[in-house]
Write an enzyme that holds these catalytic residues in place. Structure first.
Site, mmCIF file in Angstrom:
data_model
loop_
_atom_site.group_PDB
_atom_site.id
_atom_site.type_symbol
_atom_site.label_atom_id
_atom_site.label_comp_id
_atom_site.label_asym_id
_atom_site.label_seq_id
_atom_site.Cartn_x
_atom_site.Cartn_y
_atom_site.Cartn_z
ATOM 1 N N CYS A 252 12.858 12.114 6.662
ATOM 2 C CA CYS A 252 12.874 11.608 8.039
ATOM 3 C C CYS A 252 14.190 11.992 8.712
ATOM 4 O O CYS A 252 14.252 12.117 9.925
ATOM 5 C CB CYS A 252 12.676 10.109 8.054
ATOM 6 S SG CYS A 252 13.767 9.248 6.938
ATOM 7 N N LYS B 91 0.857 -1.195 0.000
ATOM 8 C CA LYS B 91 0.000 0.000 0.000
ATOM 9 C C LYS B 91 0.888 1.239 0.000
ATOM 10 O O LYS B 91 1.483 1.593 1.019
ATOM 11 C CB LYS B 91 -0.899 0.042 1.242
ATOM 12 C CG LYS B 91 -1.938 1.144 1.123
ATOM 13 C CD LYS B 91 -2.440 1.652 2.446
ATOM 14 C CE LYS B 91 -1.801 2.920 2.895
ATOM 15 N NZ LYS B 91 -1.962 4.099 2.032
ATOM 16 N N GLU C 2 9.625 2.189 10.940
ATOM 17 C CA GLU C 2 10.572 3.304 10.736
ATOM 18 C C GLU C 2 9.748 4.564 10.852
ATOM 19 O O GLU C 2 8.856 4.801 10.032
ATOM 20 C CB GLU C 2 11.210 3.214 9.343
ATOM 21 C CG GLU C 2 12.161 2.065 9.177
ATOM 22 C CD GLU C 2 13.380 2.155 10.076
ATOM 23 O OE1 GLU C 2 13.686 3.257 10.563
ATOM 24 O OE2 GLU C 2 13.993 1.113 10.310
ATOM 25 N N GLU D 100 8.730 16.824 15.785
ATOM 26 C CA GLU D 100 9.022 16.757 14.349
ATOM 27 C C GLU D 100 8.109 17.733 13.603
ATOM 28 O O GLU D 100 6.886 17.666 13.741
ATOM 29 C CB GLU D 100 8.789 15.332 13.837
ATOM 30 C CG GLU D 100 9.166 15.189 12.374
ATOM 31 C CD GLU D 100 8.964 13.778 11.844
ATOM 32 O OE1 GLU D 100 7.860 13.235 11.999
ATOM 33 O OE2 GLU D 100 9.925 13.227 11.264
HETATM 34 P P1 NAD Z 1 1.798 8.583 7.917
HETATM 35 O O1 NAD Z 1 2.047 7.875 9.206
HETATM 36 O O2 NAD Z 1 0.694 9.559 7.842
HETATM 37 O O3 NAD Z 1 1.513 7.513 6.759
HETATM 38 C C1 NAD Z 1 2.411 6.466 6.434
HETATM 39 C C2 NAD Z 1 1.634 5.361 5.735
HETATM 40 O O4 NAD Z 1 0.732 4.776 6.685
HETATM 41 C C3 NAD Z 1 0.778 5.842 4.563
HETATM 42 O O5 NAD Z 1 0.772 4.868 3.548
HETATM 43 C C4 NAD Z 1 -0.592 5.950 5.203
HETATM 44 O O6 NAD Z 1 -1.650 5.857 4.268
HETATM 45 C C5 NAD Z 1 -0.572 4.768 6.153
HETATM 46 N N1 NAD Z 1 -1.543 4.845 7.251
HETATM 47 C C6 NAD Z 1 -2.098 5.956 7.798
HETATM 48 N N2 NAD Z 1 -2.962 5.611 8.780
HETATM 49 C C7 NAD Z 1 -2.932 4.269 8.870
HETATM 50 C C8 NAD Z 1 -3.588 3.318 9.695
HETATM 51 N N3 NAD Z 1 -4.469 3.686 10.627
HETATM 52 N N4 NAD Z 1 -3.311 2.006 9.515
HETATM 53 C C9 NAD Z 1 -2.412 1.632 8.589
HETATM 54 N N5 NAD Z 1 -1.768 2.464 7.772
HETATM 55 C C10 NAD Z 1 -2.014 3.774 7.908
HETATM 56 O O7 NAD Z 1 3.187 9.245 7.497
HETATM 57 P P2 NAD Z 1 3.506 10.172 6.233
HETATM 58 O O8 NAD Z 1 2.931 11.529 6.459
HETATM 59 O O9 NAD Z 1 3.156 9.453 4.978
HETATM 60 O O10 NAD Z 1 5.102 10.241 6.305
HETATM 61 C C11 NAD Z 1 5.784 11.166 7.089
HETATM 62 C C12 NAD Z 1 6.336 10.496 8.335
HETATM 63 O O11 NAD Z 1 7.124 9.377 7.958
HETATM 64 C C13 NAD Z 1 7.267 11.391 9.120
HETATM 65 O O12 NAD Z 1 7.002 11.258 10.494
HETATM 66 C C14 NAD Z 1 8.651 10.855 8.800
HETATM 67 O O13 NAD Z 1 9.629 11.100 9.764
HETATM 68 C C15 NAD Z 1 8.363 9.412 8.656
HETATM 69 N N6 NAD Z 1 9.399 8.746 7.881
HETATM 70 C C16 NAD Z 1 10.284 7.952 8.544
HETATM 71 C C17 NAD Z 1 11.315 7.333 7.852
HETATM 72 C C18 NAD Z 1 12.295 6.454 8.570
HETATM 73 O O14 NAD Z 1 12.961 5.667 7.919
HETATM 74 N N7 NAD Z 1 12.426 6.541 9.879
HETATM 75 C C19 NAD Z 1 11.427 7.517 6.474
HETATM 76 C C20 NAD Z 1 10.508 8.350 5.836
HETATM 77 C C21 NAD Z 1 9.489 8.949 6.545
#
Ligand code: NAD
Length: 501
Positions: free
Chosen positions: A284, A175, A250, A385
């Protein structure tokens, strides 16, 4: 602009969502339509998991070097299409074209790297404590992997997860983030064209609440690999734990650069600008804190202000653009809210701080590169963040204090130190508790063959990339082969005298 309908990919076919529903994605720089996408739901996840479960029966037995050949072909196709993919990425999520090329390159590197693992996937052989007995351990695939990814590295992150999963013999239900579905499709198209058998990778687009949830709850998905915010990831882990899933997370970061009084300030300025404002601060590993020795604070602040003030906002496809848009209007508002929080907390706004609305910029979601000075380590802008082009200068008087500040947040992804003193560099390496650490470089720039991930609220102990990724996507099986022809009891029977086999 195209209004092509992009479909889910299940059991080797591109199919509409069961509900027939769709959603749109628009270019965050211009508001133009990128595409219309099938909006999947529980029923589509069910079909995808069934296809992946069926495909697992044969894929796990397909020789790993042959799996690797498919990945080699996929890597070459990604390379051939690099420029087109990069342009599409910039249109879909905004990062400037050079960085989009880097994102595609990371996917290419990971795919080649994991293709090579098809001829390794090393286990151990060890001596036995008994005669005529052979011991070894082998990696085994686990089954259907649920892969849930964010939008900020829309090719790189899915490839970090998918390629190790596939080379190890697992199948996948993927997804992508709702803001970058087209990049998810492009990756799956490449794998399909490279010859991946139907059902081995399945793609279901749609919201986290529906599609993500259905993947997490599904009893036939034993493994979830998630990258996203700490809030969502913690919820994923809590729900997954109830059904004993293997889960890798992550999540967020609050990464810091230390600049000591002996640092090369020109180099530090370059490193900070690249780490703080690259991808509009939406990495991130973005440097959203600069922990600076008080004796060089003024000079560093002036250098950053001068350079940040000259950075050009715009459409990432234009060669003159330094900083692209942020991903959504909501994210733009969140960033600007944090600017207000910083001011209210008493930090000094050194440059930026505004949503940019001049001319063409009003069509997209642009925020000025922003530097706060005189920030205290306990302020919200130094703890939470922000995920935007905002960085906070925190003055300190010593290396000890700097290290305490770096460690004094709930996250633990990346940190760096600029210093000319090797002793200080090694102190930082010893005492900073992040998953990634740089010396005389910014906080971004990971290479795909080293472990990637973070400590504390950034992760849950797993690592992506490198061979560390294989530890997550495989189970160990320990195998004991007794060729003595008699019952030998480990820990109980004495070994026979010399001369006896
Ligand atoms: P997000 O948590 O909003 O979404 C991430 C994914 O999870 C998306 O595909 C989203 O549709 C899905 N999702 C959302 N709600 C869900 C649920 N209830 N159940 C299952 N899946 C769900 O994050 P984002 O805005 O897409 O990304 C930004 C965040 O990602 C930042 O906090 C960033 O630091 C983090 N990030 C971390 C790394 C790392 O390696 N540590 C890398 C990139 C991004």
């Amino acid at each position: 602009m195209t209004s092509e309908l992009y479909r889910n990919y299940i059991a080797g076919k591109w199919v509409d969502a069961g509900s027939g529903q769709t959603f749109e994605r628009r270019n965050p720089a211009t508001g133009e339509l990128v595409g219309v996408f099938a909006k999947g739901g529980k029923e589509d996840v069910e079909n995808a998991v069934q296809a992946a479960s069926a495909a697992f029966a044969s894929w796990r037995l397909y020789p790993a070097p042959k799996r690797g050949e498919i990945l080699y072909r996929a890597a070459q196709m990604l390379l051939d299409r690099k420029e087109d993919l990069a342009r599409e990425m910039t249109e879909e999520m905004g990062k400037v074209i050079d960085e989009a090329r880097g994102d595609v390159q990371e996917a290419i590197d990971m795919t080649f790297y994991m293709a090579g693992e098809g001829r390794r996937l090393y286990g151990q052989t060890t001596p036995s404590e008994l005669r005529s007995k052979f011991n070894m351990s082998v990696r085994k695939p686990i089954g259907v992997c649920g892969i849930i990814t964010p939008w900020n590295f829309p090719l790189a992150i899915p490839s970090w997860k998918m390629m190790p999963a596939l080379i190890a013999g697992n199948t996948v239900v993927f997804k992508p983030a709702s803001f970058t579905p087209r990049m998810g499709i492009r990756l799956v198209e490449v794998l399909e064209e490279a010859g991946l058998p139907p059902g081995v990778v399945n793609l279901v687009m749609g919201s986290g609440a529906e599609v993500g949830d259905a993947i997490i709850e599904h009893p036939d998905v034993p493994l979830i690999s998630f990258t996203g915010s700490t809030e969502t990831g913690t919820d994923v882990a809590t729900r997954g734990a109830r059904v004993n899933k293997r889960i890798s997370l992550e999540m967020g970061g609050k990464n810091a650069v230390i600049v000591m009084d002996d640092a090369d300030l020109g180099l530090a300025t370059d490193g900070i600008l690249w780490s703080a404002f690259g991808t509009s601060g939406q990495r991130c590993t973005a440097a959203s804190r600069v922990v600076v020795h008080r004796s060089v604070q003024k000079e560093l602040s002036e250098r950053l202000v001068a350079r940040a003030g000259g950075m050009r906002l715009g459409n990432g496809l234009e060669a003159t653009t330094d900083i692209g848009p942020v991903v959504t209007e909501r994210q733009l508002e969140t960033i600007n809210d944090y600017v207000h929080v910083g001011r209210a907390e008493g930090a000094r706004l050194a440059t930026g701080g505004e949503i940019a609305r001049d001319g063409e910029l009003s069509r997209g979601f642009f925020h000025q590169p922003t530097v706060f000075d005189e920030v205290r380590a306990d302020m919200r802008i130094a703890q939470e963040e922000i995920f935007g082009p905002v960085t906070a200068l925190i003055p300190v008087d010593s290396l000890d204090e700097a290290i305490d500040v770096v460690n004094g947040v709930k996250y633990g992804l990346s940190a760096s130190i600029f210093t000319a003193d090797i002793n200080r560099a090694f102190r930082a390496m010893q005492d900073i508790f992040t998953g990634i650490l740089y010396v005389n470089a910014g906080t971004t720039g990971a290479e795909i063959h080293l472990p990637f991930g973070g400590t504390k609220a950034t992760g849950n102990g797993h690592r992506e990339a490198g061979t560390a990724a294989l530890d997550f996507f495989t189970e160990w099986q320990s195998i004991y082969v007794d060729f003595s022809g008699r019952l030998q009891r480990a820990q109980i029977d004495p070994i026979e005298e010399d001369g006896k086999p």
